[in-house]
Design a protein around this motif. Structure first.
Motif, PDB file in Angstrom:
ATOM      1  N   LYS A 131       0.837  -1.197   0.000  1.00 22.59           N
ATOM      2  CA  LYS A 131       0.000   0.000   0.000  1.00 22.59           C
ATOM      3  C   LYS A 131       0.879   1.257   0.000  1.00 22.59           C
ATOM      4  CE  LYS A 131      -3.752   1.941   2.828  1.00 22.59           C
ATOM      5  NZ  LYS A 131      -4.762   1.590   3.850  1.00 22.59           N
ATOM      6  N   GLY A 132       0.562   2.198  -0.873  1.00 24.72           N
ATOM      7  CA  GLY A 132       1.322   3.454  -0.921  1.00 24.72           C
ATOM      8  C   GLY A 132       2.520   3.423  -1.861  1.00 24.72           C
ATOM      9  N   ASP A 133       2.918   2.236  -2.338  1.00 27.91           N
ATOM     10  CA  ASP A 133       4.026   2.163  -3.306  1.00 27.91           C
ATOM     11  C   ASP A 133       3.587   2.708  -4.660  1.00 27.91           C
ATOM     12  OD1 ASP A 133       5.772   1.027  -1.543  1.00 27.91           O
ATOM     13  OD2 ASP A 133       5.488  -1.039  -2.242  1.00 27.91           O
ATOM     14  N   VAL A 134       4.546   3.287  -5.386  1.00 19.74           N
ATOM     15  CA  VAL A 134       4.246   3.773  -6.737  1.00 19.74           C
ATOM     16  C   VAL A 134       4.640   2.703  -7.755  1.00 19.74           C
ATOM     17  CG1 VAL A 134       4.788   5.523  -8.481  1.00 19.74           C
ATOM     18  CG2 VAL A 134       4.564   6.177  -6.066  1.00 19.74           C
ATOM     19  N   VAL A 135       3.678   2.321  -8.594  1.00 18.37           N
ATOM     20  CA  VAL A 135       3.917   1.307  -9.619  1.00 18.37           C
ATOM     21  C   VAL A 135       3.805   1.972 -10.985  1.00 18.37           C
ATOM     22  CG1 VAL A 135       3.064  -0.850 -10.633  1.00 18.37           C
ATOM     23  CG2 VAL A 135       2.969  -0.521  -8.140  1.00 18.37           C
ATOM     24  N   THR A 136       4.889   1.912 -11.757  1.00 20.21           N
ATOM     25  CA  THR A 136       4.875   2.521 -13.088  1.00 20.21           C
ATOM     26  C   THR A 136       4.320   1.521 -14.099  1.00 20.21           C
ATOM     27  OG1 THR A 136       6.802   3.832 -12.502  1.00 20.21           O
ATOM     28  CG2 THR A 136       6.309   3.612 -14.856  1.00 20.21           C
ATOM     29  N   ASN A 177      11.248  10.401 -10.708  1.00 17.44           N
ATOM     30  CA  ASN A 177      10.499  11.387  -9.924  1.00 17.44           C
ATOM     31  C   ASN A 177       9.539  10.708  -8.951  1.00 17.44           C
ATOM     32  OD1 ASN A 177       7.825  13.109  -9.630  1.00 17.44           O
ATOM     33  ND2 ASN A 177       9.549  14.518  -9.864  1.00 17.44           N
ATOM     34  N   GLY A 178       8.933   9.599  -9.369  1.00 18.65           N
ATOM     35  CA  GLY A 178       7.972   8.905  -8.511  1.00 18.65           C
ATOM     36  C   GLY A 178       8.642   7.920  -7.557  1.00 18.65           C
ATOM     37  N   LYS A 179       9.965   7.800  -7.612  1.00 16.35           N
ATOM     38  CA  LYS A 179      10.706   6.832  -6.786  1.00 16.35           C
ATOM     39  C   LYS A 179      10.039   5.460  -6.879  1.00 16.35           C
ATOM     40  CE  LYS A 179      13.209  10.107  -4.554  1.00 16.35           C
ATOM     41  NZ  LYS A 179      13.083  10.882  -5.807  1.00 16.35           N
ATOM     42  N   SER A 180       9.695   5.123  -8.096  1.00 18.68           N
ATOM     43  CA  SER A 180       8.933   3.905  -8.318  1.00 18.68           C
ATOM     44  C   SER A 180       9.873   2.701  -8.308  1.00 18.68           C
ATOM     45  CB  SER A 180       8.226   4.046  -9.669  1.00 18.68           C
ATOM     46  OG  SER A 180       7.542   2.891  -9.992  1.00 18.68           O
ATOM     47  N   ARG A 181       9.515   1.651  -7.574  1.00 19.84           N
ATOM     48  CA  ARG A 181      10.373   0.465  -7.500  1.00 19.84           C
ATOM     49  C   ARG A 181       9.847  -0.680  -8.365  1.00 19.84           C
ATOM     50  NH1 ARG A 181      10.453  -1.734  -2.406  1.00 19.84           N
ATOM     51  NH2 ARG A 181       8.518  -0.647  -1.911  1.00 19.84           N
ATOM     52  N   PHE A 182       8.698  -0.442  -8.995  1.00  9.86           N
ATOM     53  CA  PHE A 182       8.083  -1.500  -9.782  1.00  9.86           C
ATOM     54  C   PHE A 182       7.626  -0.956 -11.132  1.00  9.86           C
ATOM     55  CE2 PHE A 182       7.421  -2.115  -5.297  1.00  9.86           C
ATOM     56  CZ  PHE A 182       7.912  -3.401  -5.104  1.00  9.86           C
ATOM     57  N   VAL A 183       7.855  -1.754 -12.167  1.00 10.11           N
ATOM     58  CA  VAL A 183       7.419  -1.365 -13.500  1.00 10.11           C
ATOM     59  C   VAL A 183       6.632  -2.527 -14.100  1.00 10.11           C
ATOM     60  CG1 VAL A 183       8.150  -0.663 -15.826  1.00 10.11           C
ATOM     61  CG2 VAL A 183       9.450   0.118 -13.826  1.00 10.11           C
ATOM     62  N   LEU A 211      18.387   5.062 -11.483  1.00  8.22           N
ATOM     63  CA  LEU A 211      17.191   4.247 -11.337  1.00  8.22           C
ATOM     64  C   LEU A 211      17.495   2.873 -10.746  1.00  8.22           C
ATOM     65  CD1 LEU A 211      15.326   5.198 -14.587  1.00  8.22           C
ATOM     66  CD2 LEU A 211      15.105   6.136 -12.312  1.00  8.22           C
ATOM     67  N   GLY A 212      18.539   2.810  -9.950  1.00 11.18           N
ATOM     68  CA  GLY A 212      18.914   1.548  -9.316  1.00 11.18           C
ATOM     69  C   GLY A 212      17.828   1.011  -8.424  1.00 11.18           C
ATOM     70  N   GLY A 213      16.836   1.850  -8.095  1.00 10.64           N
ATOM     71  CA  GLY A 213      15.817   1.443  -7.137  1.00 10.64           C
ATOM     72  C   GLY A 213      14.749   0.517  -7.690  1.00 10.64           C
ATOM     73  N   VAL A 214      14.711   0.321  -9.008  1.00 10.77           N
ATOM     74  CA  VAL A 214      13.648  -0.533  -9.549  1.00 10.77           C
ATOM     75  C   VAL A 214      13.962  -1.997  -9.274  1.00 10.77           C
ATOM     76  CG1 VAL A 214      12.483  -1.314 -11.646  1.00 10.77           C
ATOM     77  CG2 VAL A 214      12.900   1.115 -11.289  1.00 10.77           C
ATOM     78  N   GLU A 215      13.056  -2.642  -8.528  1.00 12.74           N
ATOM     79  CA  GLU A 215      13.320  -4.016  -8.094  1.00 12.74           C
ATOM     80  C   GLU A 215      12.753  -5.053  -9.049  1.00 12.74           C
ATOM     81  OE1 GLU A 215      11.700  -4.168  -4.135  1.00 12.74           O
ATOM     82  OE2 GLU A 215      12.907  -2.424  -3.545  1.00 12.74           O
ATOM     83  N   LYS A 216      11.556  -4.780  -9.556  1.00 13.37           N
ATOM     84  CA  LYS A 216      10.897  -5.788 -10.390  1.00 13.37           C
ATOM     85  C   LYS A 216      10.303  -5.159 -11.643  1.00 13.37           C
ATOM     86  CE  LYS A 216      11.370  -9.358  -7.727  1.00 13.37           C
ATOM     87  NZ  LYS A 216      12.320 -10.380  -8.132  1.00 13.37           N
ATOM     88  N   VAL A 217      10.430  -5.880 -12.740  1.00 16.15           N
ATOM     89  CA  VAL A 217       9.761  -5.489 -13.979  1.00 16.15           C
ATOM     90  C   VAL A 217       8.866  -6.656 -14.391  1.00 16.15           C
ATOM     91  CG1 VAL A 217      10.058  -4.835 -16.397  1.00 16.15           C
ATOM     92  CG2 VAL A 217      11.692  -4.017 -14.677  1.00 16.15           C
TER      93      VAL A 217
END
Ligand code: 6R9
Length: 648
Positions: A131-136, A177-183, A211-217
């Motif tokens: 909840k609250g995470d940003v998903v691109t 900008n969205g500090k999104s960790r998921f795409v 963008l090292g913060g993206v964990e999962k695509v």
């Protein structure tokens, strides 16, 4: 306005319409005089997990700005779009998918959409989304995109959809900008017979070191194309869905919890993440969808927008599904395989309501009436327009050729920021005037102000502001509340400034004249001149660039670029082509310059500000109307530009 330009309410349409003019007048009055009572009642159109006891708590006071609607209520958007329909219309079609390839289409029922959404919501949880995470979401127009958006809503994640036409650079900026960790993406998209390398673009975007913060695509297979794979980071949608449970209770969300963010261009700086919350947004999107499109059970409704824009959010997905509607989801483009496609799709799915953009209408108009040959469009009963002002010629053509002179047209004015339609006809209630968005929706109080913020009365022209809040209004710019207050509430204190200009006629009808700030509207897509300029100056050979819009027959506005090269560089046609490619790479094809003019110098004030007003006039070939040029540091620059103006 002469009488011949007025289209009185269509009597056949009035017979079925939800709202008459008398009802509109009475409801509008109440919505403005007693907003708590009005919205308190209409908020009940949704299912609330915990009913609200407070309705409107808003102030536009510049120093104390606060916008809250239904603030103590709890609900879930996906449950309102899916679960509550299961008992009454579980087997009814929710989405009609029409592929890019005309041979491909399918119906998805509410029950199926619910099941897929629950499964994917569980998949997202299993991948660590909370909840609250940003998903691109960077996807083509396919059913899985709707599933992804609804699954985010179900677990309280904030989706950030990025238009599939944006370049890796533009995508990277939005993820960052969205500090999104998921795409969530697809292997490839298909549009107009061509493949779009979405996964490849995501890989390119994520190569950016920030963008090292993206964990999962999560990758959906659309074409089964061969795409590079990053073990550990990339996961396959179909594999994860196989074993996912279809049981996922919706997360109770506070009405003011974020539902989604969506980037849009402003007159300065980088695109901003417009943030919408859950309760007010969904009440407003669903209510406008019902009344503006006079939506009634069983109607087949087709909005041709893309999920990458706000129209796709509010009027393909959330509004229609909250209303239990049948919504068409089109993967392709209006002119593929040929320009009869729109009419073909209408006939194939017996579409009753068609909602599209002036640019698409003008493109068809340029093909001639033969583009509707072989189609009857007899199912249509209402047409809609959105995205930019519709010129009366295009309105008349839309009415006569596409709608067979039978269907009212709702010209709907609104913005990413407004969440839903603010000014539009109600089709069974208002006489129509081609080119006018007519009157405000319930609860919306537009006004026209002069440049000093004085409210103007009667028939007049001015800057369009809104005097009080409505439930669908954006709440902030993601991560930058100060910019939100500055951008929308500082120009005219105590009012929301739209950035648009408008005229009001004797009947109180509004005629939107277009942006009064440095925002372009190219084929209904918003672009900041500053964005295009900063892309250009990022090129090694460009010293300075100024971008303005100019009237374009099909696109509404075209992009006219003045470029000053670094000292010693020679202009050439090859370099022009290279700069066009460069902008496409930096932003995306929608930002391609139409005209590049070499500018040895740009008209500036003595304090160094570029005088865009003059550049606009030169681009529009109106250099006999330059106005006051006495404040220019070097007036000879202007003659030089006029003499070397590029012909379009
Ligand atoms: C929904 C959408 C918003 C800007 C807006 C205005 C222009 C949209 C219009 C219209 C005249 C209409 N605009 N609809 N102008 N008549 N019916 O398009 O949102 O992409 O944020 O653009 O588009 O200039 O300010 P968005």
């Amino acid at each position: 306005m002469t009488e011949k330009h007025v289209y009185p309410v269509n009597p056949d349409f009035a017979k079925r319409a939800l709202i008459t003019r008398e009802q509109y007048d009475q409801m509008y009055r109440q919505s403005v005089d007693e907003p708590d009572a009005f919205w308190g009642e209409h908020g009940k159109r949704l299912d609330w997990i915990k009913p609200y006891t407070k309705v409107k708590n808003t102030t536009y006071d510049y120093n104390n700005l606060s916008i809250k609607w239904f603030e103590d209520g709890e609900l879930n958007a996906s449950a309102n779009c899916l679960d509550r329909h299961l008992a009454i219309r579980g087997d009814q079609t929710a989405i009609i998918f029409e592929g890019d390839d005309p041979a491909e289409s399918r119906h998805v029922s509410y029950r199926e959409l619910h099941e897929e959404t629950c499964k994917f919501a569980n998949v997202l949880k299993s991948q660590g989304v909370k909840k609250g995470d940003v998903v691109t979401i960077y996807m083509p127009m396919i059913v899985e995109t709707a599933v992804a958006m609804l699954a985010c809503a179900r677990i309280g994640a904030i989706h950030s959809v990025v238009f599939g036409g944006f370049s890796p650079e533009a995508l990277a900026a939005r993820i960052d900008n969205g500090k999104s960790r998921f795409v969530i993406t697809a292997d490839e998209g298909v549009r107009g017979g061509r493949k779009i390398p979405l996964k490849k673009n995501v890989d390119a975007a994520l190569r950016n070191e920030n963008l090292g913060g993206v964990e999962k695509v999560v990758v959906v297979s659309r074409t089964q194309g061969d795409v590079p794979w990053n073990e550990g980071r990339d996961v396959r949608y179909e594999e994860l869905m196989k074993d996912a449970s279809a049981d996922c209770p919706p997360e109770p969300m506070n009405a003011e919890d974020p539902l989604f963010m969506l980037y849009t261009s402003g007159s300065t700086g980088a695109p901003k993440g417009v943030l919408h919350t859950t309760g007010g947004y969904l009440v407003y999107a669903s209510m406008t969808h019902q009344y503006v499109f006079d939506y009634q059970d069983g109607d087949v409704y087709w909005c041709t927008a893309d999920f990458g824009w706000v129209t796709g959010h509010s009027y393909i997905l959330y509004g229609p599904l909250a209303n239990g509607a049948i919504t068409v989801l089109f993967e392709g483009v209006p002119n593929y395989p040929d320009s009869s496609r729109m009419g073909q799709v209408v006939d194939k799915h017996k579409v009753n309501v068609l909602y599209t953009a002036p640019t698409a209408i003008r493109a068809l108009m340029a093909e001639g009436e033969s583009c509707m040959a072989g189609t009857t469009r007899e199912s249509l009963h209402l047409l809609g327009s959105v995205g930019e002002p519709i010129n009366p010629e295009a309105w008349e053509w839309y009415h006569r050729v596409i709608g067979d002179s039978r269907c009212p047209i709702v010209d709907t004015w609104w913005q990413t920021e407004t969440g839903g339609i603010l000014i539009s006809p109600l089709p069974g209630a208002f006489d129509l005037k081609p080119g006018s968005a007519t009157l405000p929706f319930f609860g919306v109080q537009p006004a026209l102000v002069d440049n000093d913020g004085n409210v103007l009365e009667g028939a007049t022209e001015g800057n369009l502001v809104i005097l009080d809040s409505w439930p669908g209004q954006m709440r902030t710019i993601y991560g930058d509340h100060e910019r939100f207050v500055q951008t929308y509430f500082s120009t005219y204190k105590g009012m929301y400034f739209t950035g648009d200009g408008a005229r009001r006629d004797d009947d109180g009808y509004y005629w939107i004249t277009g942006r009064v700030d440095d925002v372009l509207n190219v084929s209904g897509h918003r672009l900041g001149t500053a964005e295009v300029e900063s892309a250009l100056v990022a090129h090694d050979l460009v010293a300075e660039a100024a971008v303005v819009g100019y009237p374009h027959d099909i696109k509404g506005q075209g992009i006219y670029v003045y470029v000053t090269l670094v000292q010693g560089e020679e202009p050439s046609d090859e370099l022009k082509k290279e700069l066009v490619q460069w902008v496409r790479k930096e932003i995306g094809p929608i930002a391609s310059p139409d005209v590049i003019q070499w500018a040895p110098g740009l008209p500036k004030t003595r304090s160094g500000k570029i005088m865009r007003r003059i550049l606009r006039k030169i681009a529009a070939n109106e250099h006999d109307q330059l106005g006051d040029t006495s404040t220019l540091a070097d007036p000879s620059v202007v003659d030089e530009l006029i003499n070397h103006r590029e012909f379009q």
